[in-house]
Design a protein around this motif. Structure first.
Motif, PDB file in Angstrom:
ATOM      1  N   LEU A 117      16.134  45.255  14.931  1.00  0.00           N
ATOM      2  CA  LEU A 117      16.122  46.436  14.011  1.00  0.00           C
ATOM      3  C   LEU A 117      16.408  47.669  14.538  1.00  0.00           C
ATOM      4  O   LEU A 117      17.256  48.554  14.249  1.00  0.00           O
ATOM      5  N   PHE A 118      15.427  48.083  15.578  1.00  0.00           N
ATOM      6  CA  PHE A 118      15.417  49.355  16.169  1.00  0.00           C
ATOM      7  C   PHE A 118      16.633  49.589  17.148  1.00  0.00           C
ATOM      8  O   PHE A 118      17.322  50.812  16.820  1.00  0.00           O
ATOM      9  N   SER A 119      17.049  48.580  17.785  1.00  0.00           N
ATOM     10  CA  SER A 119      18.241  48.793  18.633  1.00  0.00           C
ATOM     11  C   SER A 119      19.610  49.046  17.548  1.00  0.00           C
ATOM     12  O   SER A 119      20.364  49.935  18.086  1.00  0.00           O
ATOM     13  N   ILE A 120      19.666  48.523  16.497  1.00  0.00           N
ATOM     14  CA  ILE A 120      20.733  48.516  15.448  1.00  0.00           C
ATOM     15  C   ILE A 120      20.750  50.061  15.022  1.00  0.00           C
ATOM     16  O   ILE A 120      21.893  50.550  15.003  1.00  0.00           O
ATOM     17  N   VAL A 121      19.588  50.434  14.561  1.00  0.00           N
ATOM     18  CA  VAL A 121      19.757  51.975  14.310  1.00  0.00           C
ATOM     19  C   VAL A 121      20.162  52.719  15.123  1.00  0.00           C
ATOM     20  O   VAL A 121      20.772  53.736  14.733  1.00  0.00           O
ATOM     21  N   VAL A 122      19.418  52.726  16.279  1.00  0.00           N
ATOM     22  CA  VAL A 122      19.744  53.756  17.409  1.00  0.00           C
ATOM     23  C   VAL A 122      21.389  53.702  17.874  1.00  0.00           C
ATOM     24  O   VAL A 122      21.823  54.576  17.829  1.00  0.00           O
ATOM     25  N   THR A 123      21.573  52.419  18.019  1.00  0.00           N
ATOM     26  CA  THR A 123      23.273  51.981  18.292  1.00  0.00           C
ATOM     27  C   THR A 123      24.148  52.793  17.420  1.00  0.00           C
ATOM     28  O   THR A 123      25.054  53.269  17.703  1.00  0.00           O
ATOM     29  N   TYR A 124      23.758  52.413  16.214  1.00  0.00           N
ATOM     30  CA  TYR A 124      24.599  53.031  14.995  1.00  0.00           C
ATOM     31  C   TYR A 124      24.933  54.520  15.117  1.00  0.00           C
ATOM     32  O   TYR A 124      25.793  55.015  15.156  1.00  0.00           O
ATOM     33  N   LEU A 125      23.791  55.430  15.451  1.00  0.00           N
ATOM     34  CA  LEU A 125      23.746  56.670  15.430  1.00  0.00           C
ATOM     35  C   LEU A 125      24.565  57.312  16.468  1.00  0.00           C
ATOM     36  O   LEU A 125      25.249  58.036  16.543  1.00  0.00           O
ATOM     37  N   LEU A 126      24.291  56.434  17.821  1.00  0.00           N
ATOM     38  CA  LEU A 126      25.147  56.629  19.050  1.00  0.00           C
ATOM     39  C   LEU A 126      26.661  56.564  18.864  1.00  0.00           C
ATOM     40  O   LEU A 126      27.524  57.567  19.126  1.00  0.00           O
TER      41      LEU A 126
END
Length: 308
Positions: A117-126
């Motif tokens: 979940l953390f990875s999805i949020v960070v990747t989306y912002l990137l």
């Protein structure tokens, strides 16, 4: 620092953060999907670092040795990046098959789900950030990086679904199957990146609409009788255009130069995100047949017959 170089620094930092999180969880939990995602983040980090140096080189001014600049380094970087993505996809498929055969259990499901979940949020912002930079700069390397991290976003979502299904059903095979699917998707996503880079290295012409607009600009100038031998290509950051335009035989060179400047100015407005290198050739008559004959290596005597 240019926006595109800053983008590679940001993407490298994000990939490093996600690598640490995923690798720790993946090893501890035994999840193929999470481990596959960690490997992908490792490759992301390496590719983003490589992209930084590729962009730095491509932005160098032309010199006596590289007189057209080093813009094609971006295309080389795209091909390498696509190849690395493909290799990572193949490895993920291998690990998934191995888990299906050996039946290794998946542990620490809750921490794994939280990590994804953390990875999805960070990747989306990137991804949103990289897309914004790609739209502003039209840089091929950043476009490839944005596409790469966009595939990561989908693969992270697939990992999250896989972990959720394992938690609900208790079937560890679901993790392996989803990991295999992610591997195939990664390979598929790399195809477009590789093709675009190869097309630039092979000097593919600009897209048909752009070429048509360039031809229209040349032919619409009131003092241009006709044009021929229009050739275009790009190195990812600079568009190259060559053409022959037919002018009045008795026209002064000063007038011909003015006409060329007017045509070039309109062409450059077609895409103000890239540099342009436009090379016009002035003809007193239409010598297209002679140019075609020269292209096919006809002897000088044959060329004289064509011109008569």
């Amino acid at each position: 620092m240019s926006p595109q170089k800053r983008a590679t620094v940001v993407s490298t930092s994000v990939a490093t953060l996600l690598l640490v999180v995923k690798l720790a969880i993946g090893i501890a939990s035994g999840s193929v999907a999470v481990l596959a995602s960690a490997i992908d983040s490792l490759l992301d980090m390496a590719v983003s670092m490589f992209n930084f140096f590729a962009i730095k080189k491509s932005e160098e001014d032309p010199d006596d040795i590289y007189q057209y600049g080093k813009g094609k380094i971006q295309a080389i970087a795209s091909v390498i990046e696509g190849t690395v993505i493909t290799i990572s996809g193949i490895y993920i498929i291998y690990v998934a098959i191995e888990k299906l055969i050996q039946g290794n259990p998946t542990k620490l499901l809750t921490p794994s789900i939280m990590a994804m979940l953390f990875s999805i949020v960070v990747t989306y912002l990137l991804v949103r950030y990289l897309i914004n930079i790609a739209e502003k700069t039209n840089n091929l390397v950043i476009k490839a990086d944005a596409l790469h991290y966009k595939t990561d976003l989908w693969s992270n979502a697939a990992v999250l679904v896989a972990l959720g299904l394992v938690a609900l059903t208790g079937l560890d095979e679901v993790d392996a199957i989803f990991g295999m699917g992610i591997g195939f998707y990664i390979i598929y996503s790399a195809y477009e990146i590789i093709v675009e880079g190869i097309e630039i290295l092979l000097d593919k012409s600009l897209d048909g609409d752009m070429v048509a607009k360039i031809g229209e600009i040349i032919s619409n100038h009131p003092e241009v009788t006709s044009y021929h031998w229009l050739k275009t290509r790009t190195d990812g950051s600079t568009n190259f255009v060559e053409f022959h335009m037919v002018l009045r035989p008795n026209m002064l060179l000063l007038e011909a130069h003015r006409i060329a400047d007017e045509v070039e100015e309109k062409i450059m407005k077609l895409d103000d995100k890239r540099r342009w290198l436009i090379t016009p050739h002035f003809d007193p008559y239409d010598d297209e047949d002679i140019n075609v004959a020269m292209l096919h290596g006809k002897p000088l005597m044959d060329l004289e017959k064509v011109s008569q």
